[in-house]
Design a protein around this motif. Structure first.
Motif, PDB file in Angstrom:
ATOM      1  N   ALA A 627      13.940   9.904   0.629  1.00  0.00           N
ATOM      2  CA  ALA A 627      12.786   9.282  -0.040  1.00  0.00           C
ATOM      3  C   ALA A 627      13.232   7.950  -0.645  1.00  0.00           C
ATOM      4  O   ALA A 627      13.234   7.745  -1.862  1.00  0.00           O
ATOM      5  CB  ALA A 627      12.215  10.201  -1.106  1.00  0.00           C
ATOM      6  N   THR A 628      13.639   7.058   0.247  1.00  0.00           N
ATOM      7  CA  THR A 628      14.087   5.731  -0.174  1.00  0.00           C
ATOM      8  C   THR A 628      12.879   4.817  -0.317  1.00  0.00           C
ATOM      9  O   THR A 628      11.951   4.887   0.486  1.00  0.00           O
ATOM     10  CB  THR A 628      15.067   5.165   0.872  1.00  0.00           C
ATOM     11  N   HIS A 629      12.892   3.991  -1.342  1.00  0.00           N
ATOM     12  CA  HIS A 629      11.868   2.962  -1.494  1.00  0.00           C
ATOM     13  C   HIS A 629      12.526   1.591  -1.470  1.00  0.00           C
ATOM     14  O   HIS A 629      13.619   1.412  -1.987  1.00  0.00           O
ATOM     15  CB  HIS A 629      11.118   3.114  -2.828  1.00  0.00           C
ATOM     16  N   GLY A 630      11.825   0.661  -0.868  1.00  0.00           N
ATOM     17  CA  GLY A 630      12.248  -0.734  -0.951  1.00  0.00           C
ATOM     18  C   GLY A 630      11.487  -1.409  -2.078  1.00  0.00           C
ATOM     19  O   GLY A 630      10.536  -0.854  -2.642  1.00  0.00           O
ATOM     20  N   TYR A 663       5.989  -5.253  -2.800  1.00  0.00           N
ATOM     21  CA  TYR A 663       5.690  -4.005  -2.092  1.00  0.00           C
ATOM     22  C   TYR A 663       6.967  -3.282  -1.704  1.00  0.00           C
ATOM     23  O   TYR A 663       8.069  -3.826  -1.771  1.00  0.00           O
ATOM     24  CB  TYR A 663       4.801  -4.267  -0.869  1.00  0.00           C
ATOM     25  N   CYS A 664       6.755  -2.038  -1.290  1.00  0.00           N
ATOM     26  CA  CYS A 664       7.859  -1.189  -0.832  1.00  0.00           C
ATOM     27  C   CYS A 664       8.103  -1.466   0.643  1.00  0.00           C
ATOM     28  O   CYS A 664       7.176  -1.417   1.454  1.00  0.00           O
ATOM     29  CB  CYS A 664       7.500   0.277  -1.051  1.00  0.00           C
ATOM     30  N   THR A 665       9.369  -1.770   0.997  1.00  0.00           N
ATOM     31  CA  THR A 665       9.697  -2.162   2.373  1.00  0.00           C
ATOM     32  C   THR A 665      10.179  -0.992   3.225  1.00  0.00           C
ATOM     33  O   THR A 665      10.589  -1.197   4.361  1.00  0.00           O
ATOM     34  CB  THR A 665      10.795  -3.236   2.375  1.00  0.00           C
ATOM     35  N   GLU A 666      10.180   0.192   2.687  1.00  0.00           N
ATOM     36  CA  GLU A 666      10.657   1.354   3.460  1.00  0.00           C
ATOM     37  C   GLU A 666       9.456   2.277   3.658  1.00  0.00           C
ATOM     38  O   GLU A 666       8.831   2.707   2.676  1.00  0.00           O
ATOM     39  CB  GLU A 666      11.777   2.053   2.671  1.00  0.00           C
ATOM     40  N   PHE A 667       9.125   2.588   4.904  1.00  0.00           N
ATOM     41  CA  PHE A 667       7.912   3.373   5.164  1.00  0.00           C
ATOM     42  C   PHE A 667       8.126   4.789   4.634  1.00  0.00           C
ATOM     43  O   PHE A 667       8.772   5.610   5.264  1.00  0.00           O
ATOM     44  CB  PHE A 667       7.582   3.386   6.654  1.00  0.00           C
ATOM     45  N   CYS A 668       7.565   5.055   3.457  1.00  0.00           N
ATOM     46  CA  CYS A 668       7.988   6.242   2.719  1.00  0.00           C
ATOM     47  C   CYS A 668       6.945   7.349   2.654  1.00  0.00           C
ATOM     48  O   CYS A 668       7.260   8.464   2.253  1.00  0.00           O
ATOM     49  CB  CYS A 668       8.390   5.840   1.305  1.00  0.00           C
ATOM     50  N   SER A 669       5.703   7.049   3.020  1.00  0.00           N
ATOM     51  CA  SER A 669       4.688   8.101   2.939  1.00  0.00           C
ATOM     52  C   SER A 669       3.441   7.596   3.632  1.00  0.00           C
ATOM     53  O   SER A 669       3.367   6.431   4.040  1.00  0.00           O
ATOM     54  CB  SER A 669       4.356   8.438   1.480  1.00  0.00           C
ATOM     55  N   LEU A 671       0.871   6.839   2.264  1.00  0.00           N
ATOM     56  CA  LEU A 671       0.292   5.774   1.438  1.00  0.00           C
ATOM     57  C   LEU A 671       1.328   4.688   1.115  1.00  0.00           C
ATOM     58  O   LEU A 671       1.271   4.039   0.076  1.00  0.00           O
ATOM     59  CB  LEU A 671      -0.290   6.375   0.156  1.00  0.00           C
ATOM     60  N   HIS A 672       2.267   4.549   2.054  1.00  0.00           N
ATOM     61  CA  HIS A 672       3.318   3.539   1.875  1.00  0.00           C
ATOM     62  C   HIS A 672       2.729   2.124   1.759  1.00  0.00           C
ATOM     63  O   HIS A 672       3.177   1.322   0.941  1.00  0.00           O
ATOM     64  CB  HIS A 672       4.291   3.628   3.052  1.00  0.00           C
ATOM     65  N   LEU A 673       1.714   1.827   2.559  1.00  0.00           N
ATOM     66  CA  LEU A 673       1.142   0.478   2.478  1.00  0.00           C
ATOM     67  C   LEU A 673       0.544   0.217   1.103  1.00  0.00           C
ATOM     68  O   LEU A 673       0.494  -0.919   0.630  1.00  0.00           O
ATOM     69  CB  LEU A 673       0.066   0.272   3.545  1.00  0.00           C
ATOM     70  N   GLU A 674       0.107   1.295   0.470  1.00  0.00           N
ATOM     71  CA  GLU A 674      -0.484   1.167  -0.864  1.00  0.00           C
ATOM     72  C   GLU A 674       0.598   1.059  -1.944  1.00  0.00           C
ATOM     73  O   GLU A 674       0.288   0.823  -3.119  1.00  0.00           O
ATOM     74  CB  GLU A 674      -1.384   2.366  -1.162  1.00  0.00           C
ATOM     75  N   MET A 675       1.849   1.247  -1.570  1.00  0.00           N
ATOM     76  CA  MET A 675       2.924   1.182  -2.563  1.00  0.00           C
ATOM     77  C   MET A 675       3.255  -0.295  -2.796  1.00  0.00           C
ATOM     78  O   MET A 675       4.186  -0.851  -2.213  1.00  0.00           O
ATOM     79  CB  MET A 675       4.157   1.963  -2.096  1.00  0.00           C
ATOM     80  N   ALA A 676       2.450  -0.894  -3.644  1.00  0.00           N
ATOM     81  CA  ALA A 676       2.521  -2.344  -3.832  1.00  0.00           C
ATOM     82  C   ALA A 676       2.084  -2.681  -5.251  1.00  0.00           C
ATOM     83  O   ALA A 676       1.680  -1.799  -6.027  1.00  0.00           O
ATOM     84  CB  ALA A 676       1.622  -3.049  -2.820  1.00  0.00           C
TER      85      ALA A 676
END
Ligand code: RUQ
Ligand code: CUA
Length: 685
Positions: A627-630, A663-669, A671-676
């Motif tokens: 569960a890495t986040h960028g 934003y988060c650069t690691e596709f993590c879920s 709703l990854h695109l919403e991780m911003a």
């Protein structure tokens, strides 16, 4: 090819069944062709099925040996490699982690060079500080030529805790912690500007050895080439490694001055030779090249005029005592044992060695040192016991710098003719040795003799295997330890013409995996060796590599606690945690405590003013595997990789006003695109 396809079907089938490879190959084919698992009436695929489908796909039919090779390197989805190779990254300045036998690249470890996937050097303060510790005289140097990884050892065996690597271009050493495969330290050699004789470690990793390469005045001060013989110096440096702190202790390290020969690869003694260090050298001619006035020989000729160079034989145990006693001088505050002290204290001897050697490799029992001169078709085996005897007998002459040169015949145990251009030797478990043969483009398998190995049956060539082409180093599994593991060898080839699709004139590097598990009798020509796989590498030139059993590695799957600082390998007391996220302003200093969790940043709106000095802490509070986040801020050159539990800090001055979605650069879920979020910088005034 046509000869191959004439092999009777029954023969192919029986070979395959015997080897139990059918299922593996079927899976391989399905993976390649998108097969649906329907394998016909018998439930297994036959060799003819494989070759029929290959030909339909425009591939050549495989011979029995090729099918066998494919089965021996193929890992079904989910199966892990039993060995892990750490390969130097050459001009990439990095290190590569590669599974054996699949040859899958698992990771590029960012070392001396910024690397965005790992967020190495893109705003992460901890990583930028480590990179900056490799600056040279205030100049940022963010490329490197990494050559020789050295896994940490306990009692002469890899222990899976650390790996070191040198930067030949700039004489720097990096230390990687194998709990998280991240660099923890970079040290710059204070007296040399390039190196090559390292890294190597002593059997319990108390010392990391860094030998020199192209001589310069110590501290690389200016001195005209006409003063080469007096002002230019060789060197070897011994870095003290402290396992408790997991760091090289620069203030307990020291160097030894050597004559201005070009020192080359070193190795640490082990078992009976523990406490000694052996380094090859070249340019013992003291060639200084040709200026435009035409005087002097170019290095290529000048540095190969004689027929011998000098194996440097160094009493490290005694050198440590001499350094501790303060019998040193300082270069840039770094203690150096001068050459005259080294001679007075009997720390340094030479033995003549075949011209231009590459590698001085200590045998598993520590009893012999194997040296191959590139210009001599033999590999030369020195006996440590005979070296000690020659020293006791003072059986030597002096070189121009007063260094005792031991009598060649008195210290050599054997020579084995292995081929043209031998370079580097590693060992197998049964008293066999493997030498890379650069000019012949082969790997030579030969036997060690003497009571510890193959006795009277030894010191002879057992077979040679062609590789493509011009092999530099080779590596066998744990092959430079006290207990080589066998099984596999990797040839690190220098040329790859016609092996791969050419992606432009810069061709990939070619690493070839060789099976060395079979007895000599299985193929008397190759000594049982077989090439299994060609691996293209398009990121830099690997020079040396080491292969460790995977079960010796015990890396973190996630960081042990939330708020973990990889720099200190402990929890950062100032790390943001859930519930204490906040933004504080103190004058023009803004400090942000942010958390990241699938799939949001808290807070996700940050508004500051142009010119503010920003300190931005972020913790990935996720604790599940992978569960890495960028964390990327456009225009500010910020990109972090926050592994589960990790905390990092970014510091910058908000020089640009504007609206910056982060934003988060690691596709993590899902709703990854919403991780911003939005980072708003109000214009000054
Ligand atoms: S190296 S083959 Cu041997 Cu440092 Cu490049
Ligand atoms: Cu976190 Cu994408």
């Amino acid at each position: 090819m046509s000869a191959r396809s004439k092999t009777p079907l029954w023969r192919k089938r029986s070979i395959l069944l015997m080897l139990g490879l059918v299922a593996v190959l079927v899976l391989a084919l399905q993976a390649c062709t998108g097969g649906n698992g329907d394998t016909g009436d018998s439930g297994t695929a036959s060799v003819s099925d494989i070759n029929t489908r290959r030909e339909a796909a425009g591939l050549q039919a495989l011979s029995d040996d090729q099918l066998l090779a494919a089965g021996l390197t193929y890992l079904p989805s989910g199966e892990w490699d039993p060995y892990i190779m750490f390969a130097s990254g050459g001009q990439s300045g990095q290190m590569f982690v590669i599974g054996i036998p699949s040859m899958r690249i698992l990771k590029t470890i960012a070392v001396f060079t910024p690397e965005p996937w790992q967020g190495w050097g893109f705003g992460n303060k901890g990583t930028e500080e480590i990179l900056a510790s490799g600056d040279i005289d205030g100049n940022e140097v963010n490329w490197a030529d990494t050559h020789h990884p050295a896994l940490s050892e306990t009692n002469g065996d890899y222990d899976g805790e650390y790996v070191f690597i040198n930067d030949k271009a700039n004489a720097r050493i990096a230390l990687i912690d194998l709990r998280d495969f991240e660099v923890k330290q970079i040290v710059k050699n204070p007296i040399a500007i390039n190196d090559h004789g390292g890294t190597k470690v002593t059997p319990n990793t108390e010392w990391v050895i860094e030998g020199g390469q192209y001589a310069t005045p110590h501290g690389w001060e200016y001195a005209p080439m006409s003063s080469y013989e007096s002002e230019y110096k060789g060197m070897v440096t011994f870095w003290k490694f402290d396992r408790d702190s997991g760091r090289i202790l620069e203030d307990q390290s020291f160097a030894m001055e050597l004559p201005p020969y070009w020192q080359d690869l070193c190795d640490a003694g082990k078992l009976e030779s523990e406490g000694w260090v052996f380094c090859g050298s070249f340019n013992t001619e003291l060639a200084t090249g040709t200026g435009l006035d035409g005087t002097g020989d170019p290095f290529e000729a000048g540095a190969s005029a004689r027929d011998r160079d000098y194996l440097h034989i160094i009493n490290l145990d005694k050198a440590i005592e001499v350094a501790r006693a303060g019998k040193t001088f300082d270069v840039k505050g770094f203690p150096v044992i001068g050459l005259s002290t080294a001679l007075d204290e009997e720390l340094l001897y030479f033995a003549p060695e075949p011209k231009s050697p590459h590698g001085s490799d200590v045998t598993p029992k520590g009893d012999y040192i194997v040296v191959s001169g590139k210009l001599d078709p033999h590999t030369t085996i020195y006996s440590f016991a005979k070296i000690q005897q020659a020293i006791a007998d003072k059986n030597w002459v002096l070189d121009p710098y007063g260094v005792p040169v031991l009598d060649f015949d008195a210290v050599v145990e054997a020579q084995v003719e292995v081929g043209l251009g031998p370079l580097h030797t590693e060992f197998g478990p049964d008293g066999y040795a493997y030498t890379s043969i650069f000019l012949d483009s082969t790997v030579a398998k030969w036997s060690l003799g003497g009571p510890n190995y193959r006795g009277d049956d030894g010191w002879k060539l057992e077979g040679t295997l062609p590789v493509q082409y011009n092999v530099g180093h080779l590596v066998t599994a744990e092959g430079d330890t006290v207990s080589p593991d066998g099984g596999y060898l990797v040839a690190l080839n220098k040329w790859s013409i016609d092996r791969f699709f050419p992606p432009g004139p810069l061709l990939p590097q070619n690493l070839q995996l060789v099976d060395i598990s079979q007895p000599n009798s299985s193929n008397p020509v190759t000594g049982g060796m077989q090439v299994l796989y060609d691996m293209a590498m398009g990121m830099g030139e690997p020079h040396y590599a080491q292969i460790i059993k995977a079960d010796k590695l015990n890396p973190f799957e996630v960081y042990p606690e939330v708020g973990w600082d990889p720099g200190t390998m402990s929890v950062d007391p100032n790390a943001p945690v859930l519930g204490n996220e906040r933004v504080e302003r103190n004058g023009n200093k803004v400090e942000i405590w942010m958390t990241a969790v699938r799939s949001h940043f808290t807070p996700d709106q940050i508004e500051i003013r142009e010119g503010d000095e920003v300190t931005w802490h972020i913790t990935n509070v996720d604790t599940s595997k992978d569960a890495t986040h960028g964390f990327a801020i456009p225009a500010y050159n910020v990109n972090l990789s926050l592994e589960p539990g990790e905390t990092a800090t970014v510091e910058f001055t908000a020089t640009q006003s504007g609206t910056f979605p982060f934003y988060c650069t690691e596709f993590c879920s899902a709703l990854h695109l919403e991780m911003a979020g939005y980072f708003l910088v109000q214009p000054a005034g």
